[in-house]
Design a protein around this motif. Structure first.
Motif, PDB file in Angstrom:
ATOM      1  N   ARG A 575       0.987  -1.091  -0.201  1.00 16.17           N
ATOM      2  CA  ARG A 575      -0.135  -0.107   0.039  1.00 16.17           C
ATOM      3  C   ARG A 575       0.764   1.249   0.076  1.00 16.17           C
ATOM      4  O   ARG A 575       0.276   2.496  -0.470  1.00 16.17           O
ATOM      5  CB  ARG A 575      -0.984   0.066   1.084  1.00 16.17           C
ATOM      6  CG  ARG A 575      -1.953  -1.266   1.157  1.00 16.17           C
ATOM      7  CD  ARG A 575      -2.643  -1.369   2.536  1.00 16.17           C
ATOM      8  NE  ARG A 575      -3.202   0.096   2.992  1.00 16.17           N
ATOM      9  CZ  ARG A 575      -2.880   0.492   4.105  1.00 16.17           C
ATOM     10  NH1 ARG A 575      -2.335  -0.381   5.065  1.00 16.17           N
ATOM     11  NH2 ARG A 575      -3.618   1.444   4.308  1.00 16.17           N
ATOM     12  N   PHE A 576       1.961   1.268   0.336  1.00 11.62           N
ATOM     13  CA  PHE A 576       3.056   2.217   0.506  1.00 11.62           C
ATOM     14  C   PHE A 576       4.190   1.983  -0.420  1.00 11.62           C
ATOM     15  O   PHE A 576       4.742   1.001  -0.418  1.00 11.62           O
ATOM     16  CB  PHE A 576       3.266   2.646   2.021  1.00 11.62           C
ATOM     17  CG  PHE A 576       1.989   3.188   2.487  1.00 11.62           C
ATOM     18  CD1 PHE A 576       1.367   4.613   2.375  1.00 11.62           C
ATOM     19  CD2 PHE A 576       1.204   2.323   3.379  1.00 11.62           C
ATOM     20  CE1 PHE A 576       0.400   4.823   3.295  1.00 11.62           C
ATOM     21  CE2 PHE A 576       0.053   2.634   4.206  1.00 11.62           C
ATOM     22  CZ  PHE A 576      -0.434   4.028   3.859  1.00 11.62           C
ATOM     23  N   THR A 577       4.875   3.284  -0.689  1.00 12.95           N
ATOM     24  CA  THR A 577       6.154   2.952  -1.082  1.00 12.95           C
ATOM     25  C   THR A 577       7.047   4.224  -0.787  1.00 12.95           C
ATOM     26  O   THR A 577       6.540   5.162  -0.372  1.00 12.95           O
ATOM     27  CB  THR A 577       6.017   2.881  -2.547  1.00 12.95           C
ATOM     28  OG1 THR A 577       7.453   2.681  -3.276  1.00 12.95           O
ATOM     29  CG2 THR A 577       5.556   4.165  -3.422  1.00 12.95           C
ATOM     30  N   LEU A 578       8.176   4.124  -1.151  1.00 13.12           N
ATOM     31  CA  LEU A 578       9.014   5.329  -1.031  1.00 13.12           C
ATOM     32  C   LEU A 578       9.310   6.305  -2.233  1.00 13.12           C
ATOM     33  O   LEU A 578       9.635   5.250  -2.999  1.00 13.12           O
ATOM     34  CB  LEU A 578      10.570   4.803  -0.118  1.00 13.12           C
ATOM     35  CG  LEU A 578      10.232   4.241   1.286  1.00 13.12           C
ATOM     36  CD1 LEU A 578      11.625   3.772   1.455  1.00 13.12           C
ATOM     37  CD2 LEU A 578       9.600   5.192   2.232  1.00 13.12           C
ATOM     38  N   ARG A 579       9.519   7.415  -2.150  1.00 11.94           N
ATOM     39  CA  ARG A 579       9.767   8.122  -3.238  1.00 11.94           C
ATOM     40  C   ARG A 579      10.782   9.367  -2.936  1.00 11.94           C
ATOM     41  O   ARG A 579      10.754   9.880  -1.847  1.00 11.94           O
ATOM     42  CB  ARG A 579       8.615   8.824  -3.846  1.00 11.94           C
ATOM     43  CG  ARG A 579       8.734   9.441  -5.167  1.00 11.94           C
ATOM     44  CD  ARG A 579       7.367   9.890  -5.573  1.00 11.94           C
ATOM     45  NE  ARG A 579       6.723  10.770  -5.115  1.00 11.94           N
ATOM     46  CZ  ARG A 579       7.153  12.111  -5.189  1.00 11.94           C
ATOM     47  NH1 ARG A 579       8.020  12.380  -6.174  1.00 11.94           N
ATOM     48  NH2 ARG A 579       6.487  13.175  -4.509  1.00 11.94           N
ATOM     49  N   CYS A 580      11.649   9.328  -3.832  1.00 10.12           N
ATOM     50  CA  CYS A 580      12.755  10.294  -3.797  1.00 10.12           C
ATOM     51  C   CYS A 580      12.338  11.708  -4.149  1.00 10.12           C
ATOM     52  O   CYS A 580      12.010  11.732  -5.224  1.00 10.12           O
ATOM     53  CB  CYS A 580      13.897   9.899  -4.356  1.00 10.12           C
ATOM     54  SG  CYS A 580      15.309  11.314  -4.333  1.00 10.12           S
ATOM     55  N   GLY A 581      12.395  12.502  -3.364  1.00 14.01           N
ATOM     56  CA  GLY A 581      12.053  13.929  -3.677  1.00 14.01           C
ATOM     57  C   GLY A 581      13.186  14.572  -4.401  1.00 14.01           C
ATOM     58  O   GLY A 581      14.357  14.134  -4.581  1.00 14.01           O
ATOM     59  N   ALA A 582      12.825  15.725  -5.055  1.00 11.09           N
ATOM     60  CA  ALA A 582      13.837  16.637  -5.601  1.00 11.09           C
ATOM     61  C   ALA A 582      14.755  17.265  -4.747  1.00 11.09           C
ATOM     62  O   ALA A 582      15.910  17.456  -5.227  1.00 11.09           O
ATOM     63  CB  ALA A 582      13.246  17.765  -6.395  1.00 11.09           C
ATOM     64  N   ASP A 583      14.659  17.458  -3.502  1.00 16.20           N
ATOM     65  CA  ASP A 583      15.436  17.802  -2.606  1.00 16.20           C
ATOM     66  C   ASP A 583      16.234  17.097  -2.109  1.00 16.20           C
ATOM     67  O   ASP A 583      17.000  17.165  -1.126  1.00 16.20           O
ATOM     68  CB  ASP A 583      14.661  18.706  -1.659  1.00 16.20           C
ATOM     69  CG  ASP A 583      13.656  17.869  -0.885  1.00 16.20           C
ATOM     70  OD1 ASP A 583      13.542  16.938  -1.334  1.00 16.20           O
ATOM     71  OD2 ASP A 583      13.036  18.330   0.149  1.00 16.20           O
ATOM     72  N   GLY A 584      16.364  15.593  -2.435  1.00 18.40           N
ATOM     73  CA  GLY A 584      16.856  14.541  -1.886  1.00 18.40           C
ATOM     74  C   GLY A 584      16.006  13.835  -0.850  1.00 18.40           C
ATOM     75  O   GLY A 584      16.624  12.653  -0.352  1.00 18.40           O
ATOM     76  N   GLY A 585      15.092  14.396  -0.252  1.00 16.88           N
ATOM     77  CA  GLY A 585      14.352  13.885   0.870  1.00 16.88           C
ATOM     78  C   GLY A 585      13.638  12.662   0.387  1.00 16.88           C
ATOM     79  O   GLY A 585      13.268  12.673  -0.865  1.00 16.88           O
ATOM     80  N   VAL A 586      13.397  11.793   1.195  1.00 13.44           N
ATOM     81  CA  VAL A 586      12.628  10.434   0.743  1.00 13.44           C
ATOM     82  C   VAL A 586      11.154  10.653   1.586  1.00 13.44           C
ATOM     83  O   VAL A 586      11.326  10.789   2.705  1.00 13.44           O
ATOM     84  CB  VAL A 586      13.277   9.251   0.938  1.00 13.44           C
ATOM     85  CG1 VAL A 586      12.287   8.017   0.839  1.00 13.44           C
ATOM     86  CG2 VAL A 586      14.640   9.162   0.478  1.00 13.44           C
ATOM     87  N   VAL A 587      10.109  10.525   0.689  1.00 17.45           N
ATOM     88  CA  VAL A 587       8.855  10.490   1.467  1.00 17.45           C
ATOM     89  C   VAL A 587       8.056   9.277   1.184  1.00 17.45           C
ATOM     90  O   VAL A 587       8.436   8.554   0.123  1.00 17.45           O
ATOM     91  CB  VAL A 587       7.861  11.792   0.776  1.00 17.45           C
ATOM     92  CG1 VAL A 587       8.687  13.032   1.206  1.00 17.45           C
ATOM     93  CG2 VAL A 587       7.952  11.678  -0.636  1.00 17.45           C
ATOM     94  N   VAL A 588       7.122   9.034   2.329  1.00 16.78           N
ATOM     95  CA  VAL A 588       6.369   7.600   1.947  1.00 16.78           C
ATOM     96  C   VAL A 588       5.031   8.229   1.669  1.00 16.78           C
ATOM     97  O   VAL A 588       4.367   9.224   1.837  1.00 16.78           O
ATOM     98  CB  VAL A 588       6.193   7.149   3.464  1.00 16.78           C
ATOM     99  CG1 VAL A 588       5.203   5.791   3.165  1.00 16.78           C
ATOM    100  CG2 VAL A 588       7.465   6.768   4.059  1.00 16.78           C
ATOM    101  N   GLU A 589       4.757   7.468   0.501  1.00 13.71           N
ATOM    102  CA  GLU A 589       3.520   7.894  -0.140  1.00 13.71           C
ATOM    103  C   GLU A 589       2.754   6.504  -0.592  1.00 13.71           C
ATOM    104  O   GLU A 589       3.359   5.578  -0.777  1.00 13.71           O
ATOM    105  CB  GLU A 589       3.749   8.548  -1.571  1.00 13.71           C
ATOM    106  CG  GLU A 589       4.497   7.820  -2.641  1.00 13.71           C
ATOM    107  CD  GLU A 589       4.645   8.678  -3.799  1.00 13.71           C
ATOM    108  OE1 GLU A 589       4.907   8.098  -4.595  1.00 13.71           O
ATOM    109  OE2 GLU A 589       4.374  10.002  -3.872  1.00 13.71           O
ATOM    110  N   PRO A 590       1.366   6.606  -0.566  1.00 19.98           N
ATOM    111  CA  PRO A 590       0.665   5.434  -0.664  1.00 19.98           C
ATOM    112  C   PRO A 590       0.637   5.087  -2.255  1.00 19.98           C
ATOM    113  O   PRO A 590       1.006   6.020  -3.048  1.00 19.98           O
ATOM    114  CB  PRO A 590      -0.720   5.968  -0.162  1.00 19.98           C
ATOM    115  CG  PRO A 590      -0.799   7.258  -0.568  1.00 19.98           C
ATOM    116  CD  PRO A 590       0.683   7.620  -0.042  1.00 19.98           C
ATOM    117  N   VAL A 591       0.536   3.799  -2.478  1.00 18.66           N
ATOM    118  CA  VAL A 591       0.489   3.219  -3.800  1.00 18.66           C
ATOM    119  C   VAL A 591      -0.758   3.519  -4.065  1.00 18.66           C
ATOM    120  O   VAL A 591      -1.755   2.520  -4.165  1.00 18.66           O
ATOM    121  CB  VAL A 591       0.947   1.758  -3.942  1.00 18.66           C
ATOM    122  CG1 VAL A 591       0.894   1.542  -5.264  1.00 18.66           C
ATOM    123  CG2 VAL A 591       2.369   1.941  -3.207  1.00 18.66           C
ATOM    124  N   SER A 592      -1.249   4.609  -4.800  1.00 10.12           N
ATOM    125  CA  SER A 592      -2.476   4.797  -5.083  1.00 10.12           C
ATOM    126  C   SER A 592      -2.671   4.369  -6.708  1.00 10.12           C
ATOM    127  O   SER A 592      -3.862   3.844  -6.540  1.00 10.12           O
ATOM    128  CB  SER A 592      -2.757   6.268  -5.344  1.00 10.12           C
ATOM    129  OG  SER A 592      -1.905   6.833  -6.239  1.00 10.12           O
TER     130      SER A 592
END
Length: 608
Positions: A575-592
């Motif tokens: 249901r969730f995955t990790l995604r790398c943001g443009a600023d280098g941070g990683v956010v958890v976001e749902p797998v929509s």
DNA sequence: ATATCCTGTCATTAT
DNA sequence: ATATAATGACAGGAT
């Protein structure tokens, strides 16, 4: 028993190193198969210590490329140079790479103790410490989860352009690879050396810090893997240049070899490194996979220091050996050529001999009487033709005392070496049997005359054919325009000069044609070898990417398992995955939505 | 006897 | 315009 075997293994490895130095292959795979991960031998090309390519094998192939038997252009001279260059491009001798990997394990504690740059590999080396393992139950669980059955990780050793790409695959358990490689990626991809990373975690860093670093890693979504690797390939190539230095490793191994294995024996063997320490121009994309990044620092650490002397010594020995080979090659050819030349031309005036070299050298073998090997004859002819070709004859003729060469003794013997394939030439190399309108040869050393020679004699032309051909145009015009010769004589003079020059031109033309063919053949060989090398690189890269992808997927699952939702339950990877943001941070976001949609959207936006 | 290679020569074009 | 270089084509000898 295990301890005894361990010590024996250390000795065996050191013995292997020493034997490798003298070119003896020692296969210890069978012994180590039950102790360490097995060595997998692949044909690593001429630079591999396994393949045992002696230098004399290159003698006839000029560095692997077959040479056309008719290859002219100072063959032996350029062959020697090319051979030397080929050998020098090989750099320092290479040894079984897997062996170097063990040595890296050995020297790493020394590096640490010496105050060298800390590396994640070094830090992970210390993590098998039971205290560290037991510091956190969660951490222990994580390690147990990742250690036992790691993915198959490719191990790459790269050499530069025309050399061989070493590729080895080993199925080794990956202990903490996911963690360490991830952390290393952070610093490497940021363009900073691993050891120089100011925020580099100490060996006993709290486990959560690792994950926090992972979360800051610009890689979280596997969909970005391809693009990420494409973007970072150049970085990898640069890093590959800092591979382990053979000499340093060997030296360190000899010094610190004892005992280091005690703390390493339980560790799985997983390393990627490059033995091409001096090769900063490794082939793109093949040098190291992403999984290799964590160990670049180890290689760098061990590459410095006092190994230079040993390497230089090896290089000196290598150069000396090469020069010996080359010298033998050159001297052998020179000896054969010189003996033949002197046998056939020993009685000729040195000036004339020099002039003869400028003439049809191809005819020398005919005049010498005995058959000459193609290589030798070509060498002589090539060296002669280059000077006597159409491009260089005039200056040489200028140096000739043309008036003095009117002496038949000095000039006519030269005619004897001319090949005569004239249509009407009745003379052979043996005493002529067919009728010639000119007088039969009265001298034994004057076996045959060309058609033009006979005509010139018949017409009482006071010049030899070589003189006519090679004399400067001004002098020739003076003779032709003078009143001393009849019209028939002038016509014959012009024909003789024209045919003689055309003969030389034809010889040069054919020589150039053969050169072109030889060059194209060499080019084909080079391109074919390059193609094969690139294909191998592609395979290695694909396998490495697969391994790294697996690690990242595992890490993603681990991270999500440690995170909690509002109700305190772990986040489901479905249901969730990790995604790398443009600023280098990683956010958890749902797998929509299916990943393919997002990928497509991103690709579309990229294209726009 | 035949095939292939080598070499000289001619014709032509370019320099 | 002339000489020369370059080269394809051909012929003849050698192997």
């Amino acid at each position: 028993m295990q301890v005894a075997k361990k010590y024996f293994t250390e000795g065996l490895i050191q013995l292997t190193i020493l034997l490798s130095l003298i070119g003896v292959r020692v296969d210890i795979d069978s012994y180590l198969s039950g102790y360490y991960s097995p060595l997998i031998e692949i044909n690593l090309g001429p630079s591999s210590a396994y393949t045992q390519t002696p230098f004399h094998n290159l003698r006839d192939t000029l560095g692997g490329y077959t040479v056309h038997p008719k290859c002219p252009e100072l063959d032996y001279f350029f062959a020697s140079r090319r051979l030397l260059e080929e050998v020098r491009t090989l750099g320092s001798p290479r040894f079984p790479t897997q062996l170097n990997a063990w040595l890296v394990h050995q020297v790493s504690p020394v590096d640490k103790s010496d105050g060298g740059q800390p590396s994640t590999s070094s830090s992970t080396d210390t993590e098998p410490d039971p205290e560290s393992y037991q510091a956190s139950d969660d951490r222990n669980q994580e390690l147990q989860r990742t250690s036992p059955s790691g993915p198959c990780v490719s191990r790459v050793v790269t050499e530069d352009d025309d050399d061989v790409v070493k590729e080895e695959e080993e199925s080794a358990p990956v202990t903490q690879l996911a963690l360490s490689s991830t952390l290393e990626q952070e610093s490497v991809l940021d363009g900073t050396a691993l050891g120089e990373s100011p925020h580099h975690p100490p060996p006993t860093t709290d486990f959560d810090q690792h994950w926090s670093r992972f979360l800051s890693m610009p890689v979280a979504n596997l969909d970005d893997l391809d693009s990420l690797v494409t973007d970072r390939l150049s970085d990898l190539d640069i890093d590959s240049g800092g591979g382990i230095s053979l000499d340093a490793t060997l030296l360190d191994a000899m010094v610190t070899g004892g005992g280091a294995f005690d703390t390493r024996q339980q560790r799985p063997l997983f390393r990627q490194e490059s033995t091409g320490s001096a090769r900063s121009d490794a082939s793109p994309g093949m040098a190291l996979g992403l999984a290799a990044l964590p160990f670049a620092s180890v290689c760098n650490l061990s590459s410095g220091g006092g190994g230079g002397s040993l390497q230089s010594a090896l290089g000196d020995c290598l150069d000396e050996a090469v020069f010996d080979q080359i010298n033998q090659l050159g001297l052998e050819g020179l000896e054969s050529i010189d003996s033949q030349l002197m046998d056939s031309l020993g009685s000729i005036n040195p000036d004339v001999l020099e002039d003869l070299d400028s003439d049809s050298g191809l005819s020398l073998e005919s005049s010498s009487g005995g058959p000459i090997s193609p290589g030798s004859s070509e060498m002589s002819s090539s060296s002669c033709e280059d000077e006597g070709g159409a491009t260089g004859y005039s200056s040489e003729v200028d140096s000739l005392p043309s008036k003095g060469l009117l002496d038949g003794v000095a000039t006519w013997p030269r005619e004897s070496v001319w090949h005569d394939h004239s249509y009407s030439s009745p003379a052979a190399f043996n005493p002529p049997t067919k009728g010639i309108k000119e007088e039969p040869l009265s001298e034994d050393d004057e076996p045959s005359l060309s058609r033009d020679e006979l005509r010139a004699r018949a017409m009482r032309i006071p010049f030899s054919v070589p003189q006519i051909v090679h004399m400067p145009v001004e002098e020739f015009l003076e003779i032709v325009d003078g009143r001393g010769l009849s019209a028939e004589q002038v016509t014959l003079l012009r024909d003789i000069r024209r045919r003689g020059k055309n003969k030389l031109a034809a010889q040069n033309c054919r020589k150039r044609k053969l050169d072109a063919i030889t060059g194209l053949q060499d080019e084909v060989d080079r391109l074919r070898a390059r193609r094969e090398r690139l294909l191998r690189d592609k395979q290695v890269t694909a396998k490495t990417m697969g391994a790294v992808g697996q690690q990242i997927r595992q890490l993603t699952r681990d991270v999500l398992a440690r995170l909690r939702d509002e109700s305190g339950r772990p986040l489901s990877p479905e249901r969730f995955t990790l995604r790398c943001g443009a600023d280098g941070g990683v956010v958890v976001e749902p797998v929509s939505a299916p990943n393919g949609d997002k990928t497509d959207k991103r690709k579309k936006s990229k294209k726009q």
